[in-house]
Design an enzyme around this catalytic site. Structure first.
Site, PDB file in Angstrom:
ATOM      1  N   CYS A  80       0.927  -1.072   0.043  1.00  0.00           N
ATOM      2  CA  CYS A  80      -0.120  -0.082   0.126  1.00  0.00           C
ATOM      3  C   CYS A  80       0.952   1.304  -0.064  1.00  0.00           C
ATOM      4  O   CYS A  80       2.110   1.206   0.056  1.00  0.00           O
ATOM      5  CB  CYS A  80      -0.868  -0.148   1.134  1.00  0.00           C
ATOM      6  N   CYS A 122      12.290 -14.012  -0.376  1.00  0.00           N
ATOM      7  CA  CYS A 122      11.337 -14.592  -1.336  1.00  0.00           C
ATOM      8  C   CYS A 122      12.389 -15.334  -2.226  1.00  0.00           C
ATOM      9  O   CYS A 122      11.900 -16.235  -3.076  1.00  0.00           O
ATOM     10  CB  CYS A 122      10.468 -13.881  -1.942  1.00  0.00           C
ATOM     11  N   SER A 182       8.360  -0.531 -15.572  1.00  0.00           N
ATOM     12  CA  SER A 182       9.488  -1.049 -14.395  1.00  0.00           C
ATOM     13  C   SER A 182      10.623  -1.566 -14.868  1.00  0.00           C
ATOM     14  O   SER A 182      11.694  -1.431 -14.101  1.00  0.00           O
ATOM     15  CB  SER A 182       8.833  -1.785 -13.506  1.00  0.00           C
TER      16      SER A 182
HETATM   17 FE1  SF4 Z   1      10.363  -8.209   0.054  1.00  0.00          FE
HETATM   18 FE2  SF4 Z   1      10.567 -10.697  -0.840  1.00  0.00          FE
HETATM   19 FE3  SF4 Z   1      11.310  -9.894   1.593  1.00  0.00          FE
HETATM   20 FE4  SF4 Z   1       8.757  -9.945   0.902  1.00  0.00          FE
HETATM   21  S1  SF4 Z   1      10.288 -11.777   0.895  1.00  0.00           S
HETATM   22  S2  SF4 Z   1       9.999  -8.234   1.949  1.00  0.00           S
HETATM   23  S3  SF4 Z   1       8.862  -9.276  -1.299  1.00  0.00           S
HETATM   24  S4  SF4 Z   1      12.438  -9.491  -0.277  1.00  0.00           S
END
Ligand code: SF4
Length: 473
Positions: free
Chosen positions: A2, A455, A300
């Site tokens: 957000c 991630c 992007s």
């Molecule tokens: Fe960012 Fe990936 Fe960490 Fe989520 S898991 S905060 S998308 S770097």
């Protein structure tokens, strides 16, 4: 994800806030929320204002006429916790010893379900599935218990696991709060006359301060809202309540800089544009791409494509045009909407594609929705070979901190096999797919120990075992 924006101690507060929020439209396009205060009353009355749609459609001139005062805050919502409905829109409200308090934030709380149960047991009623309401009521409860707002926020920060950059507003003052790890961006600046402007990204501050007396000539000094402080705006002053006991360790979200933030922002102290150019250059050094032209998936990946082009010496061309009224496909709330938006979003330039070997640069492949469509489009227009270069390494793990990376991740479904991802997005044997390696990404980050890339790596900066998926409402 957000976006939040606000200002304090300025006679133009609601209008300035709306301009800042508009600059954060890329962070959320489902709901808009806003409130202002003149020290005695919140506006509009009843507060807060919450409506579906884009900033300039929701905050119409008629709505703005009902808002006044020296202080305002606003929120753009993209659903990562709770469905896309009014009750889940922010700001949320709770009652404190000093009257009603409104709160809005950016980020996701991992232990939201447990805290909700704890607060329900204390007699709080919840009207949404949104973690912003949990933060709001947690602070209110702790304030009622501990007797002062700074102690309450400090205690709340210790209990909240996850990411949040938030604004808490009372009728006569406001507090800016951020998680200890500073996972989501949050910046502020001050004018010589004591006005304070704050927002998720500096691009909002650029516009909020553009014509402001005393700032238009000399620019402004950009500051971070630190995770080791609580910023109080009260009595025309900015007070920093430091918490020296907190660890200096940070976990800035790397996906903000790869994809989410605007390229003309500075987030976590670095220029997004320059970071993306470094990613592009690193990609070119790893992949040694061969082709006739380098092209970006707009918008992007434009900076990364410039980095690839510069490093490889291969000319940059525009082969895809983006319809700018479609918004962002990634932050659409469900897959059918994402598919439809992706279809409307891009139009190819046949002449630039036919018979060419195209080196296409994009920031990431999450679900593969957009990429499948783009590869099909380039093939239909006679592209002889596609070399697809992706600046984000394979996304193989869920995000619990506010980016909608969960569920159908193409890299997980392909079990991490680049060859299978190639097939999944429609590339053929003679095409090439290369993701920037994790070490390659880390070489572009100024201080890798202080950035989250869970991630990509599966190494999370917080406990995630407490996560419970919210029930749909
Ligand atoms: Fe960012 Fe990936 Fe960490 Fe989520 S898991 S905060 S998308 S770097």
């Amino acid at each position: 994800m957000c976006g939040i924006a606000g200002c304090y101690n300025t006679p133009y507060a609601p209008g300035i806030m709306r301009d800042g929020l508009f600059m954060l439209q890329h962070r959320g396009q489902e709901w808009v929320g806003a409130v202002s205060s003149d020290g005695n009353n919140f506006y509009p009355d009843p507060a807060p204002f919450r409506a579906q749609g884009l900033v300039m459609q929701a905050l119409t001139n008629g709505t703005m006429h009902g808002m006044m005062g020296f202080m305002a805050m606003g929120h753009v919502r993209y659903s990562t916790q709770g469905s896309s409905e009014l009750n889940n829109a922010q700001p949320h409200m709770a009652v404190t010893p000093e009257g009603p308090m409104l709160f809005c934030s950016n980020g996701d709380i991992v232990n939201c379900a447990q805290l909700r149960r704890q607060l329900t047991a204390q007699g709080y009623t919840f009207y949404s599935q949104n973690d912003g309401e949990v933060i709001t009521k947690l602070i209110a409860w702790l304030w009622n218990t501990l007797g002062n707002p700074v102690a309450a926020i400090r205690a709340a920060k210790k209990q909240l696991i996850g990411s949040f950059s938030g604004i808490m507003m009372l009728k006569d003052r406001a507090f800016l709060v951020r998680d200890h790890l500073e996972m989501r961006p949050y910046c502020l600046t001050q004018s010589p006359d004591g006005a304070v402007f704050f927002a998720s990204e500096s691009v909002a501050l650029d516009i909020m301060t553009a014509d402001y007396p005393g700032l238009d000539q000399d620019g402004y000094a950009l500051q971070e809202v630190s995770g080791s402080e609580i910023v109080e705006l009260w009595g025309g002053t900015l007070i920093r309540h430091l918490d020296p006991a907190l660890s200096p360790k940070r976990a800035h979200c790397v996906f903000e800089s790869i994809y989410f933030s605007r390229p003309d922002s500075r987030v976590f102290g670095i220029s997004v544009k320059r970071f993306r150019r470094r990613l592009g250059a690193a990609l070119a050094r790893e992949a040694y791409p061969v082709g006739d032209v380098v092209a970006a998936v707009p918008d992007s990946a434009v900076e990364a494509a410039l980095g690839v082009s510069h490093e490889s010496g291969i000319e940059l061309d525009t082969v895809l045009f983006r319809h700018h009224y479609t918004g962002r496909t990634f932050i659409e709330p469900d897959q059918p909407k994402r598919d439809y938006a992706a279809k409307l979003k891009f139009n190819p330039d046949d002449e630039s594609i036919r018979g060419k070997r195209i080196i296409l640069v994009d920031d990431s492949i999450v679900r593969g929705t957009t990429m499948r469509k783009l590869v099909g489009m380039l093939k239909r227009h006679g592209c002889s070979q596609i070399t697809l270069l992706i600046t984000c390494p394979l996304i193989q793990h869920s995000c619990y901190y506010g980016v909608d990376i969960k569920g159908h991740l193409v890299a997980v479904e392909a079990e991490g096999s680049v060859e299978r991802i190639k097939q999944a997005v429609g590339l053929e044997t003679h095409d090439v797919l290369h993701f920037l390696s994790l070490p390659g990404l880390e070489s572009c980050i100024p201080d890798p120990d202080n950035w989250c890339r869970a991630c990509l790596s599966g190494v999370y900066p917080t406990d995630i075992t407490c996560y419970e998926a919210p029930s749909a409402k």
